[in-house]
Structures are given as C-alpha cells and as structure tokens.
Design a protein around this motif. Structure first.
Motif, PDB file in Angstrom:
ATOM      1  N   VAL A 119       5.160  17.689  -3.335  1.00 56.25           N
ATOM      2  CA  VAL A 119       4.351  16.694  -2.619  1.00 56.25           C
ATOM      3  C   VAL A 119       5.212  15.496  -2.235  1.00 56.25           C
ATOM      4  O   VAL A 119       5.165  15.006  -1.099  1.00 56.25           O
ATOM      5  CB  VAL A 119       3.155  16.255  -3.485  1.00 56.25           C
ATOM      6  N   LEU A 120       6.011  15.026  -3.173  1.00 56.92           N
ATOM      7  CA  LEU A 120       6.851  13.866  -2.909  1.00 56.92           C
ATOM      8  C   LEU A 120       7.979  14.186  -1.934  1.00 56.92           C
ATOM      9  O   LEU A 120       8.438  13.310  -1.194  1.00 56.92           O
ATOM     10  CB  LEU A 120       7.413  13.320  -4.214  1.00 56.92           C
ATOM     11  N   THR A 121       8.422  15.429  -1.892  1.00 55.31           N
ATOM     12  CA  THR A 121       9.427  15.831  -0.911  1.00 55.31           C
ATOM     13  C   THR A 121       8.875  15.697   0.506  1.00 55.31           C
ATOM     14  O   THR A 121       9.547  15.201   1.407  1.00 55.31           O
ATOM     15  CB  THR A 121       9.886  17.272  -1.179  1.00 55.31           C
ATOM     16  N   TRP A 122       7.626  16.135   0.686  1.00 57.27           N
ATOM     17  CA  TRP A 122       6.991  15.962   1.995  1.00 57.27           C
ATOM     18  C   TRP A 122       6.831  14.479   2.316  1.00 57.27           C
ATOM     19  O   TRP A 122       7.033  14.046   3.457  1.00 57.27           O
ATOM     20  CB  TRP A 122       5.621  16.652   2.010  1.00 57.27           C
ATOM     21  N   LEU A 123       6.461  13.689   1.326  1.00 57.25           N
ATOM     22  CA  LEU A 123       6.301  12.255   1.537  1.00 57.25           C
ATOM     23  C   LEU A 123       7.627  11.629   1.963  1.00 57.25           C
ATOM     24  O   LEU A 123       7.675  10.822   2.907  1.00 57.25           O
ATOM     25  CB  LEU A 123       5.794  11.595   0.250  1.00 57.25           C
ATOM     26  N   LEU A 124       8.717  11.983   1.280  1.00 54.09           N
ATOM     27  CA  LEU A 124      10.025  11.442   1.626  1.00 54.09           C
ATOM     28  C   LEU A 124      10.427  11.849   3.041  1.00 54.09           C
ATOM     29  O   LEU A 124      10.946  11.034   3.811  1.00 54.09           O
ATOM     30  CB  LEU A 124      11.066  11.926   0.622  1.00 54.09           C
ATOM     31  N   ASP A 125      10.172  13.092   3.404  1.00 54.12           N
ATOM     32  CA  ASP A 125      10.541  13.574   4.730  1.00 54.12           C
ATOM     33  C   ASP A 125       9.810  12.775   5.818  1.00 54.12           C
ATOM     34  O   ASP A 125      10.423  12.337   6.803  1.00 54.12           O
ATOM     35  CB  ASP A 125      10.211  15.060   4.848  1.00 54.12           C
ATOM     36  N   LEU A 126       8.507  12.575   5.651  1.00 54.28           N
ATOM     37  CA  LEU A 126       7.741  11.795   6.631  1.00 54.28           C
ATOM     38  C   LEU A 126       8.175  10.339   6.640  1.00 54.28           C
ATOM     39  O   LEU A 126       8.240   9.697   7.695  1.00 54.28           O
ATOM     40  CB  LEU A 126       6.247  11.890   6.319  1.00 54.28           C
ATOM     41  N   PHE A 127       8.466   9.807   5.466  1.00 53.07           N
ATOM     42  CA  PHE A 127       8.888   8.405   5.364  1.00 53.07           C
ATOM     43  C   PHE A 127      10.175   8.173   6.148  1.00 53.07           C
ATOM     44  O   PHE A 127      10.295   7.193   6.890  1.00 53.07           O
ATOM     45  CB  PHE A 127       9.086   8.037   3.897  1.00 53.07           C
ATOM     46  N   VAL A 128      11.148   9.060   5.992  1.00 57.48           N
ATOM     47  CA  VAL A 128      12.448   8.859   6.625  1.00 57.48           C
ATOM     48  C   VAL A 128      12.396   9.186   8.114  1.00 57.48           C
ATOM     49  O   VAL A 128      12.930   8.449   8.941  1.00 57.48           O
ATOM     50  CB  VAL A 128      13.522   9.717   5.927  1.00 57.48           C
ATOM     51  N   ARG A 129      11.735  10.277   8.466  1.00 54.06           N
ATOM     52  CA  ARG A 129      11.740  10.725   9.864  1.00 54.06           C
ATOM     53  C   ARG A 129      10.808   9.910  10.749  1.00 54.06           C
ATOM     54  O   ARG A 129      10.958   9.897  11.966  1.00 54.06           O
ATOM     55  CB  ARG A 129      11.377  12.205   9.950  1.00 54.06           C
ATOM     56  N   PRO A 184      14.582   3.717   6.310  1.00 56.13           N
ATOM     57  CA  PRO A 184      13.787   2.482   6.301  1.00 56.13           C
ATOM     58  C   PRO A 184      13.454   2.054   4.884  1.00 56.13           C
ATOM     59  O   PRO A 184      13.478   2.853   3.942  1.00 56.13           O
ATOM     60  CB  PRO A 184      12.519   2.871   7.071  1.00 56.13           C
ATOM     61  N   LEU A 185      13.157   0.771   4.735  1.00 47.96           N
ATOM     62  CA  LEU A 185      12.730   0.249   3.437  1.00 47.96           C
ATOM     63  C   LEU A 185      11.235   0.404   3.234  1.00 47.96           C
ATOM     64  O   LEU A 185      10.782   0.628   2.112  1.00 47.96           O
ATOM     65  CB  LEU A 185      13.110  -1.232   3.319  1.00 47.96           C
ATOM     66  N   THR A 186      10.454   0.250   4.286  1.00 41.48           N
ATOM     67  CA  THR A 186       9.004   0.314   4.166  1.00 41.48           C
ATOM     68  C   THR A 186       8.407   1.115   5.309  1.00 41.48           C
ATOM     69  O   THR A 186       8.994   1.233   6.398  1.00 41.48           O
ATOM     70  CB  THR A 186       8.355  -1.090   4.170  1.00 41.48           C
ATOM     71  N   ARG A 187       7.229   1.654   5.052  1.00 44.56           N
ATOM     72  CA  ARG A 187       6.380   2.259   6.081  1.00 44.56           C
ATOM     73  C   ARG A 187       4.957   1.773   5.823  1.00 44.56           C
ATOM     74  O   ARG A 187       4.564   1.501   4.684  1.00 44.56           O
ATOM     75  CB  ARG A 187       6.389   3.783   6.017  1.00 44.56           C
ATOM     76  N   SER A 188       4.183   1.695   6.888  1.00 41.20           N
ATOM     77  CA  SER A 188       2.780   1.321   6.752  1.00 41.20           C
ATOM     78  C   SER A 188       1.936   2.571   6.559  1.00 41.20           C
ATOM     79  O   SER A 188       2.185   3.616   7.171  1.00 41.20           O
ATOM     80  CB  SER A 188       2.308   0.569   8.001  1.00 41.20           C
ATOM     81  N   LEU A 189       0.942   2.464   5.698  1.00 35.28           N
ATOM     82  CA  LEU A 189       0.022   3.559   5.418  1.00 35.28           C
ATOM     83  C   LEU A 189      -1.336   3.242   6.040  1.00 35.28           C
ATOM     84  O   LEU A 189      -1.728   2.086   6.143  1.00 35.28           O
ATOM     85  CB  LEU A 189      -0.142   3.755   3.912  1.00 35.28           C
ATOM     86  N   SER A 190      -2.051   4.261   6.450  1.00 34.82           N
ATOM     87  CA  SER A 190      -3.411   4.086   6.951  1.00 34.82           C
ATOM     88  C   SER A 190      -4.232   5.282   6.489  1.00 34.82           C
ATOM     89  O   SER A 190      -3.674   6.325   6.127  1.00 34.82           O
ATOM     90  CB  SER A 190      -3.425   3.991   8.481  1.00 34.82           C
ATOM     91  N   PRO A 191      -5.566   5.178   6.496  1.00 36.05           N
ATOM     92  CA  PRO A 191      -6.395   6.305   6.044  1.00 36.05           C
ATOM     93  C   PRO A 191      -6.144   7.591   6.827  1.00 36.05           C
ATOM     94  O   PRO A 191      -6.342   8.682   6.303  1.00 36.05           O
ATOM     95  CB  PRO A 191      -7.821   5.783   6.262  1.00 36.05           C
ATOM     96  N   ALA A 192      -5.716   7.462   8.095  1.00 38.55           N
ATOM     97  CA  ALA A 192      -5.470   8.653   8.907  1.00 38.55           C
ATOM     98  C   ALA A 192      -4.032   9.145   8.807  1.00 38.55           C
ATOM     99  O   ALA A 192      -3.673  10.123   9.448  1.00 38.55           O
ATOM    100  CB  ALA A 192      -5.808   8.345  10.372  1.00 38.55           C
ATOM    101  N   ASP A 193      -3.228   8.494   8.022  1.00 34.81           N
ATOM    102  CA  ASP A 193      -1.807   8.785   7.913  1.00 34.81           C
ATOM    103  C   ASP A 193      -1.581   9.840   6.831  1.00 34.81           C
ATOM    104  O   ASP A 193      -2.063   9.694   5.711  1.00 34.81           O
ATOM    105  CB  ASP A 193      -1.094   7.482   7.529  1.00 34.81           C
TER     106      ASP A 193
END
Length: 289
Positions: A132-142, A96-105
């Motif tokens: 930290v960024l590896t975890w972020l990328l994993d959540l972003f893509v999956r 994906p190009l974008t994901r939405s962020l929220s305080p609980a995310d």
C-alpha cells in the motif's frame, strides 16, 4: 515499481499544545500527515506550515524540527520505511516534500487504508502494508493522476473575487505582489479571516499563495521564452534579479538560470500543486492570460 521496506508504523501520535519534537536526524524515509491541529516543520531552508490534508515526505539525512499547534491538541500519522532501489522514481533529492490530499485523491485513500491496516487486530503482515505504501510513494513522487490536476475543490465566491482582482491587476502591469489588506478587500472579508481560510485549506497564507503563482509564471517564462532572467523578474513583479533568484531557488531548489538549462521537462506548476493551489493558479495564469 519501486518497492519499499517498512520499518515502523503506520502509527498515530498525539501532542498537547506547544509541544516540540527534535531536532532529529532521519536515518530513513518518513511519511507524516496531520489528522487534527497543525504543525510547523523546519529543516534547513525549508519552513512549512502543516495542516490536515498535507502529506509530508522527509528523507534520510534531513535534520528537522516540529513545533505543534500552540492552542490545541494535534494528532498526526506517520510511517518510517527504507527504499533500497529508487528505480524509475529517480533521485530522492528531486522528490517533492509535500503533496495535498483531498477526498477524491487516491493518495488520501491509501493513507486511510494504511492506517486501517495498522489498527487491525491482529495486524496484517508487513508485506501488505508495504505494498500500500509503495503505491502511495509512487503517486507522491510522480504527481497527481490524470484528471486530478484541475483540483476537485472549486474556488469559493470570496476566492473568485480575489483571483479576478489579482488577474486584473496583473493584466495592467507586472505580476506584482499584493498586500494582505488589498487581497482581503478584494475578497470582501477581513484580513484575519482570509488568512485563516488560506491556512486551513492550503497550508500557506494568501500573500505566500500569490507569490507561489508569480513564481510559477516565472518558471513558465524561463522554460518557454527567450526573456532574460532580469526581464522575467521584472515581468513577475520582483524588485530585482537577486531577490527573484533567492525566492525562486527557495521554491524550486535551483537558481533561475539552472532551472532554464536543466529543468526543461519539469512542471512549472509543481510547487503550486503541492500547496493545493492549482484552481487559483489556473484562474490567474490560464483563464486570465
């Protein structure tokens, strides 16, 4: 888990009103998330309005251009990195190009933590930030973690009224587009106010949001029915199959027939989720089915 290699950042950049950046051709991956203000991001056929709460992932080879808020100072965070082996995350062109962020995310928390690491004195070793960024990328893509898909922000009373009006209209005929004036009247606010609410909370306008939900309904029909593409276009309120195919491809990346043939395991609500519109889509598609 796929491991990334940090190149630059996380850093923060601030832009005066009406500033532009680019065009530039990326040689690596870049996460960008706004902290204040807004931006228009253009890249080939992609044209996105970015607001705080949206995380953008640009990929190597993209030639993009930013136009920052015309009325106020904008601030964004960014980080550049390489991914030597994408592994189970698959081909970057399918990310994906974008994901939405929220305080609980957890993605929002990881972005905040990465910035905190970047502001430390002395800074920690790059390996910690890379983890930290590896975890972020994993959540972003999956995609969102279980329990996050319903969204943590309930619809306001105005948007509940809007959703109920749209659902009632669609029950009596095709899932047709509704003009801004009709949406605002249903919500009980002015068209200008409704547009500001949507662009502040979802980074898309109300008419575009309704189109995303119509396209999600179409994607579901392509996956789970034997309707022809023309019949799906009619059921989802598109004037003709050509217009439907053009709008569908702009959102899902492939024409409807290709999506039906090759994307049977994809989540048809993925573009809606990236725009932060799952609660609205759920009310229109699920609760009023």
């Amino acid at each position: 888990m796929t491991q990334l290699v940090l190149r630059t950042g996380p850093e923060i950049a601030q832009y005066p009103p009406r500033t532009t950046f680019g065009p530039r051709t990326l040689v690596d991956f870049e996460f960008v998330w706004l902290l204040r203000g807004s931006a228009r991001w253009d890249c080939d056929e992609h044209h996105l309005d970015l607001r705080p709460g949206t995380l953008l992932l640009a990929r190597p080879g993209m030639r993009d251009h930013f136009r920052w808020d015309p009325d106020r100072t904008s601030t964004h965070a960014y980080v550049h990195f390489r991914v030597p082996d994408t592994g189970e995350l698959g081909a970057p062109d399918d990310w994906p190009l974008t994901r939405s962020l929220s305080p609980a995310d957890p993605m929002a928390a990881l972005c905040g933590y990465a910035l905190w690491l970047g502001s430390g004195t002395p800074r920690p070793g790059p390996s910690r930030t890379a983890h930290v960024l590896t975890w972020l990328l994993d959540l972003f893509v999956r995609g969102p973690v279980p329990g996050d898909v319903e969204g943590h922000t309930p619809l306001s009373l105005h948007l509940l009224r809007l959703a109920d009006h749209v659902a009632a209209t669609w029950r009596s005929g095709p899932a047709r587009p509704l003009p801004l004036a009709e949406l605002a009247d249903a919500a009980g606010v002015s068209p200008g106010h409704l547009s500001r609410v949507f662009r502040s909370e979802y980074a898309v306008g109300p008419v575009a949001a309704v189109e995303l939900v119509r396209l999600a309904r179409a994607a579901t029909l392509l996956q789970r029915s034997n309707l022809t593409v023309g019949a799906v276009a009619t059921a989802c309120g598109f004037a003709n199959p050509f217009h439907f195919s053009r709008r569908f491809r702009a959102t899902y990346g492939v024409p409807p027939r290709t999506y039906r043939r090759t994307r049977t395991a994809d989540d048809p609500l993925a573009p809606v989720a990236r725009a932060g519109l799952l609660a609205l889509a759920h009310r229109l598609i699920v609760e009023n089915a």
